[in-house]
Structure formats: C-alpha cells, structure tokens
Design a protein around this motif. Structure first.
Motif: not given
Length: 463
Positions: A168-174
């Motif tokens: 989730v973090l990689t797809d939406l933020l970094s």
C-alpha cells in the motif's frame, strides 16, 4: 489460605490501569518490530531502482536485518537480565527511531544497509527486553497467559500485515514511508514507557560471559547467513554449506563453553528443562511452518492465479484475523486443558488446515479454499504460539526471564529465517510452480504432524 493472602493473590491477578497501559506500550513495540521484518519485501524492486541496488544484491536489504535480529537476540536477552530490561528496551527503541530516519533518507545502498543493520540490532535488543518486561509485569497464570496471547497475536499479525502495508505504501506514497512511520511510534513508546515501565535487574551484577556471547552470536550469524543465501545460491553452494557447517561447529563450541564458565550466558541447566527445550522447538516449528506457508501461497497467488503483489497481500487479511482470534483463544485453552495439550491441538489443527491446501489448482475458484484454510490455520498456529510462549517461560524466576525470552525470540526468528529458503528449495526443484508449491505444502504438513507427535510424547504439562 488467610484472608490477607487471598486479597493479595486477587490483587496480583487483577488487570490494573497501569498494567493495561504497560501492555499497550509493549504490544505496540512488538507489533512495530514484527511489521519491520516483512514490510520492505514487496517493495524490493522499487527500492533497488531508487537507491541503486543491483538485482543480485536486493536480498541484502532483508538479509542484513535478519542476520542482526536473529544473531544478536540471545546476547541482548541476557544483557537485559544483567543490566536492566527497561534500560535496554528504551535504548533499543531509540536506536530503531534513528535507524528508521536514516533508512527513509538513504540515497545509497551502503546507507540503506547500515540502517537495516541498525534496525536488526534494535529488534534483537527490544524484542526479548519487551517480552521479559511483559512476563515480569504479569504474574504467572491467567494474566500472563492473556498478555502472551495478545503479544503472539499482534506479532504474527505484524509479520503477515507487513507485506500488505508495504504494498500500500509503495503504491500510494513511497517505500520510504515504511521507515518514516516507525518514528511517531518510537516517540510514543519512549515517552509512555518512562511512566509505566519499572526497571528490574539483579542487585549483584555477575560478569558477562564474553567467550560464550561471541561464540553463539557468530554461530547464529553463520547459520542465518547460510540459510538466507541458500534461497539465491542453492543449498549445494560451497559458501552456503560452509556457513552452515561453521555455524553448527560454533554452536557445539558454545555448548562446551557454557558447561565450564562460572557465569554462563545460557546456563546448561535451563536448556535441560523440558519446558524450555521442547517449548523452543515448538516455537521454531510454529514460526517456520506458518511464515514459509505464506511464502508458498504468495507464489501460488502471483504465479498461478496471476494476482498482483498488492492483491496477494490483501488475500492474507483473513490469516491476520485468524491469528488475532488464535491469540485470544490460546490462553482460554491453556486454562482449560493445559499448555501441553494446547500445543498439540494447535499443531494438529494446523496440520489438517495445511494439508487441505494440496488440493489447490489453477482455477480462480480455488481462492475460496485458500482463504478458509489460512483462516483456520492462522487460528491454530497462534494457539500453538501462545502455548509455546507460556511453556518456554513457565517456572523460571524473574532474574532469568530475559534469558528465557531471548531464547524464545531466537527460536521464532530462526524459524522465520530458515522456513522460506527451505520451502523455496523444495518448491523450485519441481517442474512447475503449482507442483512445487504442492510438494512443499506436503512437507509443511509433515512438520506440523511431527511437532504434535514430539510434543505430545516429550513435553510435560506446565499449566
């Protein structure tokens, strides 16, 4: 028993507000460390492209953490007993915060690896210290069993949810937010721990067993390095075999040292106790089987059913729910049928749930079986984990709880680290992904059955 004694016993077994807040602080730390173990796995290709890692070196982002977290945990568990559990807990959390900030800001492979090494050392320090603070804060019995059940549930949930959070973090933020999110958690724990956690250490401080500490740390580093390298180089690689052989020889040397020194790092008498020895074998197998099963099912979901990494991660949400339920159910079973029978029952049900997964096929509809089996298996695995924690720490005085929890932490982290390369080697030896996953699931089921039989035969009831 007199009225005063009954009153004192009732007070000791009551969950006070201070104990509840202390439990929240310790569980928050344990959950965060469990998430850190797996949160970067899904993001490795993205991290490699951003920071400049060669594809062949990506594994070191995970391996550097695993080496330090498993290799130094026994040493830090004993340090907690000798120099103060609260002090080590706070120092480890502070190191985690600094390492997380450094990891989030890293712009080179060297900087990122140094941050992961520091995170691994922080995990090796905090995990046994937190567990020993938990076991010394709650008296042996119903309250401690409940606390250990919640701790086991959140740790297992952290391992499984780390992959989801990383995606989730990689797809939406970094991917950098996988590091940065630790910082507010660390600040909360550091502030709260000073108000609710009390220091505990012996009045007379014995000498540290430096030869034993160095030997066992090098032994664990060699074994973990060999196991983690096997996933990329194969079990027949000379470096892999050499590392494993050196690790086993060093473990033998450590055993001989501990029998001779005046103040051993791990007193041989403790290892000779059935609840400690067999309890830790149970923990190693519980973590080895379930975490490696998640790896196998990830292969199945992505390479057979065609799921994306994020979709595969979200599919394990039911496993996370099952682990939480197992953490709640475990203490209730222990109170009713004792820890030994709880362990055997947990492994038995886990074996049945795992065995059903050999039926998985290439059709999308098989996801229903996977979800049902991982839910039931998650409950059973956490029941076994709670039984392991209660068994391996039962009957020991407070001054040995850091050692006991260091051993349990080592068992679970070695199990996590060994399981994936072991099952990977079995799965990749077959002609297709589905055939490899099925074969490895048979082996996984056999380990669960073997664990139930060994524990049922050799373990004595402790509760």
């Amino acid at each position: 028993m007199t009225f005063d004694q009954l009153t004192a016993t009732a007070a000791a077994e009551r969950m006070t507000g201070r104990r509840r807040f202390a439990l929240i602080v310790l569980l928050t730390a344990s959950f965060t460390l469990a998430v850190d173990f797996s949160v970067l796995n899904v993001a490795l290709p993205t991290i490699g492209a951003d920071v400049g890692f060669a594809l062949a070196n990506l594994q070191w982002i995970a391996t550097a953490f695993a080496l330090c977290s498993a290799g130094f945990t026994l040493f830090f568990g004993r340090i907690a007993d000798l120099f103060g559990r609260r002090r080590l807990f706070l120092a480890g959390m502070a190191l985690l915060g600094v390492a997380s900030l450094a990891g989030g800001l890293a712009t080179s492979p060297a900087a990122l690896l140094i941050a992961r090494v520091a995170q691994g050392l922080a995990t090796a320090a905090v995990t046994p210290a937190a567990l020993s603070l938990l076991t010394t804060s709650f008296p042996e019995g119903r309250l401690r069993d409940r606390a250990l059940g919640l701790n086991g549930a959140l740790m297992a949930a952290g391992f499984t949810s780390g992959a989801v959070l990383g995606g989730v973090l990689t797809d939406l933020l970094s991917w950098r937010w996988a590091f940065f999110l630790n910082i507010p958690v660390v600040l909360f724990v550091l502030f709260a721990a000073r108000t609710v956690l009390t220091e505990s250490r012996p009045a007379a401080r014995p000498r540290i067993d430096l030869p034993g500490a160095i030997t066992v740390t090098l032994a664990l580093l060699a074994v973990i390095y060999g196991a983690t390298s096997a996933s990329s180089h194969g079990w027949g690689d000379p470096l892999v075999l050499g590392s494993l052989i050196v690790g086993v020889l060093l473990l033998g040397a450590f055993w001989m040292i501990e029998k001779r020194v005046a103040a051993p790092l791990v007193p041989v008498a403790i290892l000779g106790r059935r609840n400690v020895g067999w309890g830790n074998i149970a923990g190693l197998l519980a973590f080895l089987t379930e975490t490696s099963l998640v790896f196998l099912l990830t292969l199945y979901l992505q390479d057979v059913l065609g799921y994306s990494p994020l979709e595969a991660g979200l599919s394990f949400a039911v496993l996370g729910v099952g682990t939480v339920l197992g953490g709640v159910l475990g203490p209730k079973l222990i109170a009713r049928i004792n820890a030994k029978r709880t362990l055997v029952a947990g492994f038995g049900v886990q074996a049945v749930a795992t065995a059903s997964l050999v039926l998985l096929g290439p059709a999308p509809a098989w996801i229903a079986l996977l979800l049902a089996a991982t839910f039931v298996g998650g409950i059973a695995n956490l029941v076994a984990i709670v039984g392991f924690m209660v068994t391996a720490t039962a009957g020991l005085p407070d001054e040995e709880q850091g050692l006991a929890t260091g051993l349990t932490t080592m068992s679970q982290q070695v199990g996590i680290t060994l399981g994936i390369p072991l099952m990977s080697a079995i799965a990749t030896a077959q002609s297709s992904v589905l055939a490899g996953v099925t074969t490895a699931i048979y082996v996984n089921t056999t380990l669960c059955v073997l664990a139930a039989l060994l524990l049922g035969t050799n373990l004595r009831p402790t509760t």
